[in-house]
Design a protein around this motif. Structure first.
Motif, mmCIF file in Angstrom:
data_model
loop_
_atom_site.group_PDB
_atom_site.id
_atom_site.type_symbol
_atom_site.label_atom_id
_atom_site.label_comp_id
_atom_site.label_asym_id
_atom_site.label_seq_id
_atom_site.Cartn_x
_atom_site.Cartn_y
_atom_site.Cartn_z
ATOM 1 N N GLY A 752 0.822 -1.197 0.000
ATOM 2 C CA GLY A 752 0.000 0.000 0.000
ATOM 3 C C GLY A 752 0.857 1.247 0.000
ATOM 4 O O GLY A 752 2.086 1.187 -0.064
ATOM 5 N N THR A 753 0.185 2.405 0.065
ATOM 6 C CA THR A 753 0.888 3.681 0.164
ATOM 7 C C THR A 753 0.446 4.398 1.433
ATOM 8 O O THR A 753 -0.701 4.280 1.871
ATOM 9 C CB THR A 753 0.607 4.569 -1.061
ATOM 10 O OG1 THR A 753 -0.803 4.694 -1.236
ATOM 11 C CG2 THR A 753 1.208 3.967 -2.309
ATOM 12 N N ASP A 754 1.381 5.146 1.991
ATOM 13 C CA ASP A 754 1.141 5.880 3.229
ATOM 14 C C ASP A 754 0.505 7.216 2.872
ATOM 15 O O ASP A 754 1.181 8.120 2.354
ATOM 16 C CB ASP A 754 2.478 6.068 3.958
ATOM 17 C CG ASP A 754 2.323 6.753 5.292
ATOM 18 O OD1 ASP A 754 3.361 7.139 5.875
ATOM 19 O OD2 ASP A 754 1.172 6.925 5.751
ATOM 20 N N LEU A 755 -0.785 7.362 3.134
ATOM 21 C CA LEU A 755 -1.510 8.572 2.765
ATOM 22 C C LEU A 755 -0.931 9.791 3.477
ATOM 23 O O LEU A 755 -0.955 9.893 4.698
ATOM 24 C CB LEU A 755 -2.997 8.433 3.118
ATOM 25 C CG LEU A 755 -3.742 7.295 2.411
ATOM 26 C CD1 LEU A 755 -5.121 7.122 3.016
ATOM 27 C CD2 LEU A 755 -3.834 7.576 0.924
ATOM 28 N N ASP A 756 -0.421 10.732 2.674
ATOM 29 C CA ASP A 756 0.119 11.991 3.225
ATOM 30 C C ASP A 756 1.199 11.760 4.273
ATOM 31 O O ASP A 756 1.478 12.660 5.083
ATOM 32 C CB ASP A 756 -1.007 12.843 3.838
ATOM 33 C CG ASP A 756 -2.088 13.159 2.842
ATOM 34 O OD1 ASP A 756 -3.267 13.085 3.224
ATOM 35 O OD2 ASP A 756 -1.758 13.451 1.670
ATOM 36 N N GLY A 757 1.780 10.575 4.295
ATOM 37 C CA GLY A 757 2.825 10.295 5.278
ATOM 38 C C GLY A 757 2.321 10.199 6.696
ATOM 39 O O GLY A 757 3.104 10.292 7.652
ATOM 40 N N SER A 758 1.015 9.978 6.881
ATOM 41 C CA SER A 758 0.435 10.027 8.223
ATOM 42 C C SER A 758 0.920 8.879 9.114
ATOM 43 O O SER A 758 1.134 9.071 10.319
ATOM 44 C CB SER A 758 -1.098 10.009 8.140
ATOM 45 O OG SER A 758 -1.543 8.854 7.436
ATOM 46 N N VAL A 759 1.083 7.675 8.540
ATOM 47 C CA VAL A 759 1.549 6.548 9.359
ATOM 48 C C VAL A 759 2.983 6.795 9.814
ATOM 49 O O VAL A 759 3.319 6.630 10.997
ATOM 50 C CB VAL A 759 1.443 5.225 8.577
ATOM 51 C CG1 VAL A 759 1.984 4.069 9.415
ATOM 52 C CG2 VAL A 759 -0.008 4.952 8.180
ATOM 53 N N MET A 760 3.824 7.214 8.882
ATOM 54 C CA MET A 760 5.217 7.475 9.244
ATOM 55 C C MET A 760 5.316 8.623 10.238
ATOM 56 O O MET A 760 6.136 8.585 11.165
ATOM 57 C CB MET A 760 6.036 7.791 7.988
ATOM 58 C CG MET A 760 7.518 7.995 8.252
ATOM 59 S SD MET A 760 8.310 6.522 8.963
ATOM 60 C CE MET A 760 9.848 7.222 9.549
ATOM 61 N N ASN A 761 4.480 9.632 10.081
ATOM 62 C CA ASN A 761 4.515 10.751 11.019
ATOM 63 C C ASN A 761 4.167 10.295 12.431
ATOM 64 O O ASN A 761 4.792 10.729 13.407
ATOM 65 C CB ASN A 761 3.549 11.848 10.569
ATOM 66 C CG ASN A 761 4.050 12.595 9.348
ATOM 67 O OD1 ASN A 761 5.257 12.595 9.081
ATOM 68 N ND2 ASN A 761 3.145 13.217 8.603
ATOM 69 N N GLU A 762 3.152 9.422 12.557
ATOM 70 C CA GLU A 762 2.811 8.940 13.896
ATOM 71 C C GLU A 762 3.920 8.070 14.468
ATOM 72 O O GLU A 762 4.228 8.152 15.653
ATOM 73 C CB GLU A 762 1.501 8.155 13.880
ATOM 74 C CG GLU A 762 1.118 7.724 15.300
ATOM 75 C CD GLU A 762 -0.214 7.010 15.376
ATOM 76 O OE1 GLU A 762 -0.425 6.300 16.376
ATOM 77 O OE2 GLU A 762 -1.023 7.156 14.452
ATOM 78 N N ILE A 763 4.512 7.211 13.604
ATOM 79 C CA ILE A 763 5.633 6.387 14.084
ATOM 80 C C ILE A 763 6.751 7.292 14.593
ATOM 81 O O ILE A 763 7.318 7.068 15.667
ATOM 82 C CB ILE A 763 6.146 5.474 12.946
ATOM 83 C CG1 ILE A 763 5.102 4.410 12.595
ATOM 84 C CG2 ILE A 763 7.453 4.800 13.352
ATOM 85 C CD1 ILE A 763 5.452 3.616 11.343
ATOM 86 N N ARG A 764 7.068 8.318 13.821
ATOM 87 C CA ARG A 764 8.152 9.221 14.216
ATOM 88 C C ARG A 764 7.840 9.903 15.544
ATOM 89 O O ARG A 764 8.706 10.034 16.411
ATOM 90 C CB ARG A 764 8.365 10.256 13.110
ATOM 91 C CG ARG A 764 9.569 11.162 13.346
ATOM 92 C CD ARG A 764 9.764 12.150 12.213
ATOM 93 N NE ARG A 764 10.176 11.480 10.990
ATOM 94 C CZ ARG A 764 9.426 11.406 9.885
ATOM 95 N NH1 ARG A 764 8.214 11.958 9.874
ATOM 96 N NH2 ARG A 764 9.864 10.792 8.822
ATOM 97 N N GLU A 765 6.575 10.333 15.710
ATOM 98 C CA GLU A 765 6.187 11.045 16.934
ATOM 99 C C GLU A 765 6.113 10.105 18.131
ATOM 100 O O GLU A 765 6.674 10.394 19.196
ATOM 101 C CB GLU A 765 4.839 11.730 16.719
ATOM 102 C CG GLU A 765 4.343 12.479 17.948
ATOM 103 C CD GLU A 765 3.005 13.157 17.706
ATOM 104 O OE1 GLU A 765 2.579 13.225 16.529
ATOM 105 O OE2 GLU A 765 2.382 13.600 18.676
ATOM 106 N N GLN A 766 5.432 8.959 17.963
ATOM 107 C CA GLN A 766 5.230 8.053 19.095
ATOM 108 C C GLN A 766 6.516 7.374 19.528
ATOM 109 O O GLN A 766 6.745 7.141 20.719
ATOM 110 C CB GLN A 766 4.171 7.001 18.734
ATOM 111 C CG GLN A 766 2.777 7.543 18.528
ATOM 112 C CD GLN A 766 2.187 8.102 19.821
ATOM 113 O OE1 GLN A 766 2.487 7.645 20.918
ATOM 114 N NE2 GLN A 766 1.341 9.123 19.680
ATOM 115 N N MET A 767 7.368 7.015 18.561
ATOM 116 C CA MET A 767 8.600 6.286 18.877
ATOM 117 C C MET A 767 9.788 7.231 19.042
ATOM 118 O O MET A 767 10.915 6.780 19.225
ATOM 119 C CB MET A 767 8.896 5.254 17.791
ATOM 120 C CG MET A 767 7.750 4.263 17.528
ATOM 121 S SD MET A 767 7.174 3.421 19.034
ATOM 122 C CE MET A 767 8.642 2.534 19.503
#
Length: 808
Positions: A752-767
């Protein structure tokens, strides 16, 4: 007569033009520091032409006159970059690149040359033989050592000083890497070869390099620059550039004897744990005070100190500047030792890149991928990449189709993409003989990692009076002079050059012996495991000893013994793998020599039932790599005696810590599902329970490594049964990704594709990630808990994931 007179006149005029000129001085410089094979295998006019091209670029490029003489001599003029086959790349590259970069600043020109390289070549792993720059273009891919050789050659062609930088081995993960440093207006900058970024000093390896122990480069000639010198040879200067990438400390090592007196000229090897061995990344000799030193990244190494028949080892840490003392006496090494090896921590501050810069760079990458892929689409047979016309012509012309096709199966995969037609023709045979020994060790022209030449008819014409391997051994002893110390880079001298010049080094002599023997129909080889020269007779391999000092050329079978490794399978390590979990080394002349078994070797398939070894002293190294990069290692030294069978028990050290919840990721996050072309939540795709999620990138070496590692454990992941969600960053990345290359991934993979980078942004913030390095892999559950994360480059991701999964 006129043409001959005219030719003589032109040759005289050319000689006169060189005499006393800068060109002649540069030619003298090249020949002064050139390794032996480069003098014997390439004609003088090849180097003359490259000098003329270098001076032409210096005159015509706007920055040419700003390049200091030192940088020009050492980083522009030399043709050789690494151990590649030399070719006419400088002429071809200059003609393509001159107009493209002539109006740019020097730094922008470096970036632009790398974009051009990306149009031509992308990353793909291959064997240790380094292709020439033009061969890389022809096949459109190369491993990192070939990509960096290619970029250095391209930069030098337009008078930009450039050098290939290696980390001999990473400390935090297995494998190594090579990239490029380029000089612009007084400073050196680094970049990933064929991996363009918007700015210099940026690459996927920034974070990995910050955890490195050593980065070095070999500089042609006697270089007097500001960098720390690791070693000087009559041919190159090896310099240490680790300070460009990571915090460092300087460790002094003092070697003393049993009475505390300094030991002069002791050999001190600095070893990093990598691929289940302690690999030597630097070798130093002690001075009259018994002291030597090294600057390195702030992690752990193993010292191996030797002189004569004595050796000692000691773990050292580079966490701060320090002096360590090693005692070299008659005591034997500890037979069994545990070592906890800790790599340097992450320490990186990459240069800033705006969103606009990144978007523009991505746009260009997509265009360049399309250019390269359009060329690749013209290759009708994948295995013959760029060499299809040559191989097809050979098959069309052959009078023995069976053996012609068999020949194509015994040469290497890389040979298929660059073997010349004259070499294929040279290996044609009339009779059909498909036996394994004949095809692999007579028909096959490939001996080691040498450039293939049409040597068989050459030697049949000149060596037909030799009728046995023993006669050949005696001929070699009588006619070929061993010259050591003139080829420190271990370049492979061509066998026909050895015959014509009647001298070579030890490796060149082995390749020559095997080449002649095969030409005369005698099965022979350089043993893949221990490097011994051998011929096949009476259903067994016989060792050949071309002993120059004793004045004899002998053949015989060394005393043999059998080693059986006793191992009790455990849940996470049911079948330890060679190079991943354990290796064997023989201690010869007080130094370790790795036994190079095939990459697919495992305990169960090779070592459980027993392997044959020469008698002598050996070391078994076993290691468990943790997700943090730390290694739990164990070494065991043992003796093998002729005729005996030794059963040696070994175990894998384990981390007894339980899996812990280390963060959170919302399972309701949306992504665009490729299969259904709809937006879906992670939860709706994975169902309740654990899953793996990875954020990956197209045509990206760390991503490629990771996906191949996961493919190796296809059955294990399918048995687990949970989803592996792999997300690309938007439609641009999706369009550039080569899905066919990873067709062997587990069937549980969802793209799949990460819409607007939202998944990566949460990973970056949470981790609390501070880096944007890819890939990023997590093990999570649909209760939003994260139990594992790894960011950036690593080797063995499939095993790391499964190790955690099996503990859940």
């Amino acid at each position: 007569m006129l043409p001959k007179l005219l030719l003589s006149l032109l040759m005289f005029m050319a000689t006169e033009a060189w005499a006393g000129s800068d060109k002649e001085a540069y030619l003298d410089f090249l020949y002064q520091y050139m390794p032996m094979p480069d003098k014997t295998d390439y004609p003088r006019d090849f180097y003359q032409k490259n000098i003329e091209l270098s001076l032409k670029a210096r005159a015509e490029m706007p920055w040419g006159q700003r390049v200091p003489e030192r940088e020009f001599r050492h980083f522009v003029l030399p043709v050789r970059v690494n151990n590649e086959t030399l070719d006419n790349a400088r002429e071809v590259f200059f003609s393509e690149l001159k107009d493209r970069v002539k109006d740019l600043s020097m730094k922008d020109a470096i970036l632009e040359v790398n974009h051009w390289c990306h149009e031509k070549v992308t990353y793909r792993p291959s064997d240790a033989r380094t292709s020439s720059p033009l061969a890389s273009i022809k096949t459109a891919y190369g491993r990192c050592g070939e990509e960096s050789t290619f970029l250095v050659a391209a930069l030098r062609s337009v008078s930009i000083p450039a050098r290939q930088v290696y980390t001999p081995r990473w400390a935090h993960t297995d494998d190594n890497h090579a990239w490029v440093e380029a000089w612009a207006d007084g400073n050196w900058y680094f970049l990933g070869a064929c991996e363009p970024e918007p700015v210099l000093n940026l690459g996927w390896f920034n974070e990995s390099a910050s955890r490195g122990m050593l980065m070095h480069t070999k500089v042609f000639g006697d270089y007097q620059g500001p960098e720390e010198v690791m070693s000087r040879t009559p041919f190159f200067t090896e310099i240490n550039v680790i300070d460009h990438y990571a915090p460092t400390s300087k460790l002094q090592v003092k070697v003393v004897d049993g009475k505390g007196f300094p030991v002069n000229d002791a050999t001190v090897e600095f070893k990093v744990y990598n691929y289940a061995e302690f690999y030597t990344v630097a070798t130093r000799q002690t001075d009259s005070r018994g002291i030597t030193s090294l600057t390195a990244g702030r992690g752990d190494m193993l010292l191996w100190v030797s002189k004569g028949s004595r050796c000692a080892c000691k773990k050292v840490s580079f966490k701060k500047n320090a002096l360590v003392v090693v005692t070299l006496d008659d005591k034997k090494l500890e037979k069994s030792m545990d070592w906890d090896i800790v790599p340097p921590p992450v320490s990186v501050a990459p240069p800033a890149v705006t969103a606009q810069m990144r978007a523009e760079n991505n746009r260009r990458l997509a265009e360049e991928d399309a250019i390269r892929q359009a060329y690749e689409a013209t290759m009708p047979v994948e295995e013959w990449r760029g060499n299809h016309a040559v191989i097809q012509q050979f098959l069309d012309e052959t009078r023995n189709e069976v053996m012609a096709k068999r020949l194509l199966t015994v040469i290497s995969k890389k040979d298929l993409r660059d073997i010349p037609l004259e070499v294929l023709r040279d290996n044609e045979v009339e009779e059909v003989n498909t036996s394994d020994v004949y095809c692999r060790y007579v028909l096959n022209p490939r001996v080691e990692n040498e450039w293939l030449t049409p040597y068989k008819h050459f030697f049949r014409d000149r060596m037909s009076g030799i009728h046995s391997p023993s006669e050949l051994a005696e001929w070699c002893k009588a006619n070929i002079r061993l010259v050591e110390g003139r080829n420190p880079q271990q370049l492979r001298m061509q066998p026909m050059s050895v015959y014509e010049n009647r001298f070579t080094d030890e490796l060149g002599l082995k390749i020559f012996f095997v080449s002649v023997a095969r030409s005369l129909g005698m099965p022979s080889r350089i043993n893949e495991v221990n490097g011994k020269l051998q011929y096949y007779e009476h259903e067994r391999w016989v060792d050949v000893n071309l002993d120059a000092e004793s004045g004899t050329a002998t053949a015989g079978k060394a005393g043999k013994a059998v080693l059986k490794l006793d191992y009790k399978p455990v849940e996470y390590y049911d079948n330890p793998k060679y190079y991943i979990h354990f290796t064997l080394s023989k201690i010869e002349n007080s130094r370790l020599q790795l036994l190079t078994y095939p990459e697919e070797a495992t305990w169960k398939s090779d070592f459980e039932k027993g392997i044959e070894l020469d008698e002598g002293t050996y070391m078994l190294t076993v290691g468990t790599r943790m997700a943090s990069g730390k290694v739990l290692a164990h070494t065991q030294i043992f003796e093998m005696k002729e005729g005996e069978t030794l059963r040696l028990p070994f175990t894998m050290r384990e981390d007894r810590e339980n899996v812990q919840v280390i963060g959170s990721l919302n399972a309701e996050n949306l992504y665009h599902d490729q299969a259904t072309d709809t937006d879906k939540s992670l939860l709706s795709t994975t169902g309740r329970g654990y899953y793996v999620i990875g954020i990956v990138a197209p045509n990206h070496e760390p991503t490629n490594h990771t996906l191949r590692d996961i493919s190796l454990y296809k059955e294990d992941f399918e048995k687990w049964g949970r989803k592996i969600v792999l997300l690309l960053n938007g439609n641009d990345d999706n369009g550039r990704f080569n899905y066919k290359e990873f067709s062997q991934l587990p069937s549980t993979v969802v793209w799949g594709t990460d819409l607007d980078g939202s998944v990566m942004n949460e990973i970056r913030e949470q981790m609390k990630l501070t880096s944007s390095s890819l890939p990023v892999f997590l093990i999570c559950d649909t209760f939003n808990r994260v139990v594992y994360i790894h960011q950036g480059y690593t080797i063995g991701m499939g095993e790391q994931l499964l190790k955690v999964i099996r503990k859940l």
